[in-house]
Design a protein around this motif. Structure first.
Motif, PDB file in Angstrom:
ATOM      1  N   MET A  35     -14.090  98.374  49.492  1.00 49.44           N
ATOM      2  CA  MET A  35     -12.988  97.982  50.079  1.00 49.44           C
ATOM      3  C   MET A  35     -12.976  97.595  51.424  1.00 49.44           C
ATOM      4  N   ALA A  36     -14.152  98.003  52.092  1.00 54.99           N
ATOM      5  CA  ALA A  36     -14.363  97.529  53.417  1.00 54.99           C
ATOM      6  C   ALA A  36     -14.812  96.172  53.740  1.00 54.99           C
ATOM      7  N   ASP A  37     -15.498  95.581  52.716  1.00 57.07           N
ATOM      8  CA  ASP A  37     -15.750  94.045  52.546  1.00 57.07           C
ATOM      9  C   ASP A  37     -14.522  93.263  52.433  1.00 57.07           C
ATOM     10  N   LYS A  38     -13.493  93.841  51.873  1.00 59.50           N
ATOM     11  CA  LYS A  38     -12.117  92.924  51.616  1.00 59.50           C
ATOM     12  C   LYS A  38     -11.073  93.120  52.850  1.00 59.50           C
ATOM     13  N   GLY A  39     -11.832  93.899  53.985  1.00 64.02           N
ATOM     14  CA  GLY A  39     -10.830  93.991  55.155  1.00 64.02           C
ATOM     15  C   GLY A  39      -9.744  95.102  55.151  1.00 64.02           C
ATOM     16  N   TYR A  40     -10.215  95.950  54.349  1.00 63.23           N
ATOM     17  CA  TYR A  40      -9.257  97.231  54.333  1.00 63.23           C
ATOM     18  C   TYR A  40      -9.456  97.992  55.271  1.00 63.23           C
ATOM     19  N   THR A  41      -8.330  98.753  56.109  1.00 60.30           N
ATOM     20  CA  THR A  41      -8.281  99.706  57.100  1.00 60.30           C
ATOM     21  C   THR A  41      -7.417 100.913  56.593  1.00 60.30           C
ATOM     22  N   GLN A  42      -8.006 101.818  57.089  1.00 61.39           N
ATOM     23  CA  GLN A  42      -6.952 103.119  56.718  1.00 61.39           C
ATOM     24  C   GLN A  42      -5.923 103.102  57.480  1.00 61.39           C
ATOM     25  N   PRO A  43      -4.573 103.236  56.963  1.00 60.50           N
ATOM     26  CA  PRO A  43      -3.365 103.517  57.885  1.00 60.50           C
ATOM     27  C   PRO A  43      -3.266 104.369  58.948  1.00 60.50           C
ATOM     28  N   ALA A  44      -2.820 104.062  60.023  1.00 63.03           N
ATOM     29  CA  ALA A  44      -2.594 105.354  61.093  1.00 63.03           C
ATOM     30  C   ALA A  44      -1.855 106.227  60.638  1.00 63.03           C
ATOM     31  N   PRO A  45      -2.232 107.732  60.852  1.00 63.09           N
ATOM     32  CA  PRO A  45      -1.249 108.756  60.311  1.00 63.09           C
ATOM     33  C   PRO A  45      -0.056 108.732  61.120  1.00 63.09           C
ATOM     34  N   ARG A  46       1.019 108.947  60.157  1.00 64.96           N
ATOM     35  CA  ARG A  46       2.223 108.923  60.902  1.00 64.96           C
ATOM     36  C   ARG A  46       2.606 110.240  61.829  1.00 64.96           C
TER      37      ARG A  46
END
Length: 103
Positions: free
Chosen positions: A1-12
């Motif tokens: 997923m990293a190579d597809k530009g995925y970034t973990q969402p910021a915690p609310r």
């Protein structure tokens, strides 16, 4: 997923919880359900733990909390319930029989 530009969402950090106001309403509800024989004593214990988490704990007023704060409350509630014999019986029964145990 990293190579597809995925970034973990910021915690609310903006989740509104109602504290003691909501907790009180939840507890009255579980007391009524137990008194009416709709739930067992252990069902009430589980529901009260869930109510504590959903209300955001023992906060005195409505407050904005973080996702991590709620996850910590949830973890604490879960771990305390896994120390209960009746909870372990329910887990074992569900794994063996595939249906809930009412104890």
């Amino acid at each position: 997923m990293a190579d597809k530009g995925y970034t973990q969402p910021a915690p609310r950090k903006d989740i509104k919880v109602l504290g003691k106001q909501a907790l009180g309403m939840f507890l009255v509800g579980t007391d009524s359900m137990e008194a009416g024989k709709y739930i067992s004593e252990h069902d009430k214990k589980i529901a009260n733990k869930l109510a504590y988490v959903m209300a955001g704990g023992d906060l005195s007023a409505p407050t904005l909390v973080s996702e991590q704060y709620l996850l910590d409350l949830e973890r604490e509630a879960f771990l305390s319930l896994t120390g209960e014999r009746k909870t372990l019986e329910r887990l074992q029964h569900m794994l063996q029989k595939g249906k809930p145990l009412r104890n």
